[in-house]
Design an enzyme around this catalytic site. Structure first.
Site, mmCIF file in Angstrom:
data_model
loop_
_atom_site.group_PDB
_atom_site.id
_atom_site.type_symbol
_atom_site.label_atom_id
_atom_site.label_comp_id
_atom_site.label_asym_id
_atom_site.label_seq_id
_atom_site.Cartn_x
_atom_site.Cartn_y
_atom_site.Cartn_z
ATOM 1 N N SER A 20 5.023 14.904 -17.972
ATOM 2 C CA SER A 20 5.685 13.599 -17.980
ATOM 3 C C SER A 20 7.159 13.760 -18.319
ATOM 4 C CB SER A 20 4.958 12.667 -18.956
ATOM 5 O OG SER A 20 5.389 11.337 -18.784
ATOM 6 N N ASN A 21 7.817 12.708 -18.719
ATOM 7 C CA ASN A 21 9.248 12.767 -19.058
ATOM 8 C C ASN A 21 9.551 11.745 -20.149
ATOM 9 O OD1 ASN A 21 10.094 10.139 -17.757
ATOM 10 N ND2 ASN A 21 9.178 11.181 -16.007
#
Ligand code: C5P
Length: 225
Positions: free
Chosen positions: A29-30
């Protein structure tokens, strides 16, 4: 704030990160917080639009009068957006993961003797949600707005994206600046469109910038309150 500016219009907006599963307990993810997207959804609802907010996993309260659809992965986000069409306006503020693991393991991956030194994870490209919807042959939203978050050559990359993804407007965001961007409550952006010169908006809270951007979007679709 002009409460009738977007009356009768359906605005679709993506926000937050996506999560791409590796196995039942891990993902890629980020750092997207979703704050800018949620602020835009709130400002659009205040301006009278019917708002569908398709959000990845975030820790934010749903703004009043906003229809929120929660999703996890990029593929889920695309499906949810297509289900929400038609839309008069699309704003893509989500930080969609560009790649996802080619295979999702059904059980937790274990450290084994064969991968003592390291392991390889094969990734495949995710669809570009914004470009897909902006190119839609018969259901393209009337006005398509994207974001460009860059650390260098901001305006060049942003104007390239405007053309390549078939957009009307792009909001360029310099994520190398420490006082703004990810998880911050403030932001400073430049708006690029096909016809006009770049418009620099001063550092402001995401809520106040969102109202400003919604006003500019209103002008682009020929509305003035
Ligand atoms: O190409 P890049 O990821 O920099 O483009 C950013 C813009 O495209 C943002 O508006 C983002 O929401 C959108 N995007 C998308 N789906 C992707 C990648 C980016 O909608 N897979």
């Amino acid at each position: 704030f002009e409460s009738r500016l977007l009356d009768g219009l359906h605005l679709l907006i993506t926000a937050g990160p996506t999560r791409e599963a590796i196995d039942p307990v891990r993902y890629i993810s980020n750092h997207s917080s979703g704050k800018m997207g949620f602020a835009l959804a709130e400002a659009a609802a205040e301006a009278g639009a019917r708002v569908t907010l398709v959000s990845g996993p975030v820790n934010l309260r749903t703004p009043d009068r906003v229809q929120r659809v929660d999703v996890v992965s990029a593929l889920d986000m695309l499906t949810a957006c297509e289900a929400a069409l038609p839309a008069d306006i699309l704003i893509a503020s989500a930080a969609v993961a560009d790649y996802r693991p080619a295979h999702v393991s059904d059980s937790k991956l274990k450290k084994t003797d064969d991968n003592q030194q390291g392991m390889r994870l094969e990734l495949v490209r995710n669809p570009d949600i914004l470009a897909t919807l902006a190119m839609h042959p018969n259901r393209r939203p009337g006005l398509c707005v994207g974001f460009a978050a860059e650390t260098h050559d901001l305006l060049r990359y942003a104007s390239d994206k405007l053309q390549r993804k078939n957009l009307d407007l792009i909001i360029a965001n310099d994520v190398s600046q420490r006082d703004i961007g990810f998880n911050s409550d403030d932001n400073r952006v430049t708006l690029l469109s096909r016809q006009q010169a770049p418009q620099h908006l001063e550092l402001a809270s995401k809520a106040s910038l969102a109202r400003h951007i919604i006003r500019i979007i209103g002008e682009h679709i020929g509305r003035t309150a």
